[in-house]
Design an enzyme around this catalytic site. Sequence first.
Site, mmCIF file in Angstrom:
data_model
loop_
_atom_site.group_PDB
_atom_site.id
_atom_site.type_symbol
_atom_site.label_atom_id
_atom_site.label_comp_id
_atom_site.label_asym_id
_atom_site.label_seq_id
_atom_site.Cartn_x
_atom_site.Cartn_y
_atom_site.Cartn_z
ATOM 1 N N ARG A 141 0.835 -1.192 0.000
ATOM 2 C CA ARG A 141 0.000 0.000 0.000
ATOM 3 C C ARG A 141 0.883 1.260 0.000
ATOM 4 N NH1 ARG A 141 -3.639 -1.427 5.161
ATOM 5 N NH2 ARG A 141 -1.648 -2.405 5.730
ATOM 6 N N LYS A 163 1.688 2.047 7.286
ATOM 7 C CA LYS A 163 2.005 1.270 8.484
ATOM 8 C C LYS A 163 2.991 2.009 9.378
ATOM 9 C CE LYS A 163 0.669 -2.146 9.522
ATOM 10 N NZ LYS A 163 -0.538 -2.401 10.365
ATOM 11 N N HIS A 194 -0.554 1.917 16.121
ATOM 12 C CA HIS A 194 -0.848 0.783 17.016
ATOM 13 C C HIS A 194 0.205 0.681 18.126
ATOM 14 C CE1 HIS A 194 -4.024 -0.497 14.318
ATOM 15 N NE2 HIS A 194 -3.187 -0.508 13.302
ATOM 16 N N GLU A 245 -5.648 5.158 13.572
ATOM 17 C CA GLU A 245 -6.591 4.270 14.258
ATOM 18 C C GLU A 245 -7.303 4.909 15.445
ATOM 19 O OE1 GLU A 245 -2.561 3.412 16.225
ATOM 20 O OE2 GLU A 245 -3.308 3.828 14.198
ATOM 21 N N VAL A 249 -14.990 -5.129 11.685
ATOM 22 C CA VAL A 249 -14.312 -6.359 11.276
ATOM 23 C C VAL A 249 -15.248 -7.543 11.429
ATOM 24 C CG1 VAL A 249 -12.466 -7.990 11.857
ATOM 25 C CG2 VAL A 249 -11.974 -5.554 11.756
ATOM 26 N N ALA A 265 -7.283 -8.898 15.376
ATOM 27 C CA ALA A 265 -6.899 -7.928 16.407
ATOM 28 C C ALA A 265 -5.411 -7.956 16.726
ATOM 29 C CB ALA A 265 -7.701 -8.188 17.686
ATOM 30 N N ASP A 314 -2.875 -6.621 15.428
ATOM 31 C CA ASP A 314 -2.147 -5.347 15.378
ATOM 32 C C ASP A 314 -2.369 -4.517 16.635
ATOM 33 O OD1 ASP A 314 -4.728 -4.599 14.832
ATOM 34 O OD2 ASP A 314 -4.321 -3.776 12.842
ATOM 35 N N ALA A 344 -0.343 -9.166 10.607
ATOM 36 C CA ALA A 344 -0.687 -7.869 11.194
ATOM 37 C C ALA A 344 -1.103 -6.828 10.154
ATOM 38 C CB ALA A 344 0.484 -7.345 12.014
#
Length: 392
Positions: free
Chosen positions: A27, A87, A108, A130, A191, A280, A282, A311
């Site tokens: 990405r 990321k 995260h 997030e 999710v 979950a 991550d 992850a």
Amino acid sequence: NHFFVLFIPNPKMIIGVPKEIKPNENRVGLTPAGANELVKKGHKVFIQAGAGVGSGFPDDQYTDAGATILPTAEQVYATGEMIIKVKEPIAAEYDLIKDNHLIFTYFHFAASEPLTRAMMARGAVCLAYETVELADHRLPLLVPMSEVAGRMSVQEGAKYLEKPMGGRGILLGGVPGVEPARVLVIGAGIVGSQAAKMAAGLGASVTIMDVNLDRLRHLADIMPPNVHTVYSNEFNIRRYLKESDLVIGAVLIPGAKAPHLVTRDMLKLMKPGAVIVDVAIDQGGCVETCRPTTHDNPTYVVDEVIHYCVANIPGAVPCTSTVALTNCTLPYAVQLANKGWRRACAENPALKAGLNMVHGKIVYKGVAEAWDLPYTPVESVLASDGSSATTS
């Protein structure tokens, strides 16, 4: 009398977009369309060569949009004020991050103490996708990747139930005369609901659990008849683990570590060759025996149960994921570029909630609590005076 209005334009932001270097992460933090929007508003955009190729965006599309291509990540970080990624930075990137940077990406922090301490030491402003949170508690920058990860969790789980992959050798949807697989989804957020929808569409018998009864009532109304809702507690989890072929972990506490709802001793209840997909992971994972894996080596076995704990699940479908993600992140990136992080966060509570770290201080309580580190209320850093383009 004559009145003169002195117009002082907003300071323009220099934006850097490095290539993602986490294993099998294709990405990119900004599309050519996004670069074009930022350039139109007077900002400068620098893209590392090849950053968008994995998502279907060659360098020439960025140059056509008005961006400048730089050969190396070192040059991108040295040039940029706001760094837009996908990321969290990995160890090879830590030394590239400076105290004048605004880093806008998934972090995260609650899942990684080394990352948390490294970013504290670097002194940058860390704004995490997030934890950007709307007034109704929706997480707009987590939603698109949660949708992708939820759908892919069933796709991957179905694959690893196949015998050549080490699984039980069961078809998720069954066939006439043969019952389908049983799927347990723990967590009924984005999710979980997407996983349940996909599993149900393939014909599986699906049970979805949560502690939010209003959410379960909503899903009971909209899901097909092969999806059943059950209140989540330890007794029910143990009961349903015994009969499940595929378990999807979809638990989220925003910005904090996920609780271990499936413990090591519960694995003995499961069938040999059953599969766990812990989305979950991550945020630390909701299954005690889960540890982060990669797309290169996605699974391992504990007590005859296959664990899939990648992850960055959406990184496997970057052409879909990049566009879905940047559709949501771009409006916030524009606000940050136009106003600087301090003013943008002061004026937009959703962005303020995204602040996790400011110049070495942890300003998000869930991160501080995860590692027992000092917490500084975010209001105190927003009240401070800032002078640089990234702290205006």
